[in-house]
Scaffold this motif. Structure first.
Motif: not given
Length: 361
Positions: A152-178
């Motif tokens: 269940p956690l990895f499904a969320t991870s996969f979908l976060i990654d997909d959401f960011l890629a789906d939005n072209a990372f909002f034009g950013a390069t670094p993705v910062i994870l707390s």
């Protein structure tokens, strides 16, 4: 008698065990023995966001001041009044911390069934699906612990990654994870790392977890929380797994309008939650994984989504179980004391990042 672990909603440290007569079954009901379940910081997020995200509504206690913290795991049918769900069958799904549960089985199909109780109909369908292990192509009896802890956690991870890629990372390069040592965070980092050259991945973590987080090898850089003020001043995306207002504030103050997107996911730092006051930069946006799953299921078809997720999951699991440097050690415990101790340690943040706890009542 049915035994269940109950939490005071307004004080997550106040808990008790409830005992109640086992309910009799109506037509369509099934009784399942809850065999094993995972208990992780993800479940603390369910409790911390229980009111906002309706997590308390799945297994009501009958007292609006208390709740059952939902967990993922496996259960076996011990009594059934539902055709197509047979005694002895094993299911993967979303349970209370308890020794057994009665569910209303609807929409029975070869792959499983849906929970159709009135109080759950308005809740998101992804949490109401119970998967028949004998029909699940991803199920392996020797990998039940990994599935309960990580799927269940990895499904969320996969979908976060997909959401960011789906939005072209909002034009950013670094993705910062707390909360970079958490399983959802390093699952996300793993997915992002597969997009070689697209982004760089920066982890923020506590000093106690810095060595573990660096050892994973899926972060381009790892900083301790106190070093958030040294983040590179470039267009960035912030994915907040901790919910800690101090950390969020430090990132926003450092980057301000250079933050292309601020995404709120988890609440591993459950005792530091809050709005954070007026922050420079964009307003944090709550990420709800089922919404991205619904979007992709519509675009790719449900089978297409599951195939992509299964492929990513297989690659992730191979890294988790690496013979030379596994990312996770499974710790198995049983009984009420074990549940209480693990839950308290998760609240305190003292569970080692490399451990995954599998429990039974």
């Amino acid at each position: 008698m049915t035994k269940s672990f109950v939490v005071q909603r307004n004080d997550l440290r106040t808990t008790r065990w409830n005992q109640s007569p086992a309910p009799t079954l109506d037509d369509g009901d099934v009784r399942l023995r809850i065999d094993v379940f995972a208990l992780t910081s993800n479940n603390i997020t369910y409790a911390a966001l229980g009111e906002v995200m309706n997590y308390w509504q799945f297994y009501p206690t009958g007292d609006s001041s208390t709740g059952h913290v939902p967990v993922w795991g496996f259960a076996t049918v011990v009594e059934s009044r539902c055709p197509g769900v047979e005694v002895g069958e094993r299911f993967y799904g979303y349970w209370p911390i308890a020794d057994e549960v009665v569910l209303r089985a609807t929409d029975v199909h070869p792959g499983g069934f849906a929970e159709g109780s009135e109080h759950r109909r308005a809740l998101h369908a992804v949490y109401n699906q119970y998967v028949r292990c004998s029909a699940d192509p991803g199920y392996r009896v020797d990998r039940e612990a990994q599935q309960a802890l990580l799927r269940p956690l990895f499904a969320t991870s996969f979908l976060i990654d997909d959401f960011l890629a789906d939005n072209a990372f909002f034009g950013a390069t670094p993705v910062i994870l707390s909360s970079a040592s958490s399983k959802t965070a390093y699952g996300t980092a793993f997915c992002l790392a597969q997009r070689a050259g697209s982004v760089t991945v920066v982890g923020l973590t506590s000093p106690a977890n810095a060595e573990f987080t660096r050892s994973l090898g899926c972060y381009d850089d790892v900083l301790c929380y106190d070093d958030a003020g040294t983040l590179p001043e470039v267009a960035s995306v912030y994915v907040d797994m901790s919910g800690d207002t101090a950390v969020r504030g430090a990132v926003h103050r450092r980057l301000g309008d250079l933050l292309a997107y601020s995404c709120a996911v988890g609440a591993t730092h459950w005792d530091s939650l809050g709005g954070g006051g007026e922050l420079p930069g964009p307003l944090p946006q709550l990420f709800f994984a089922p919404e991205q799953a619904r979007k992709r299921a519509a675009e790719w078809g449900p089978d297409g989504l599951q195939q992509r997720l299964a492929s990513a999951w297989t690659a992730f699991l191979a890294r988790i179980d690496d013979a030379e440097q596994p990312w996770m050690t499974v710790v198995t415990s049983q009984g009420r004391d074990a549940v209480e101790q693990c839950y308290a340690a998760l609240l305190d943040g003292t569970v080692p990042a490399g451990e995954g706890h599998i429990l039974s009542v």
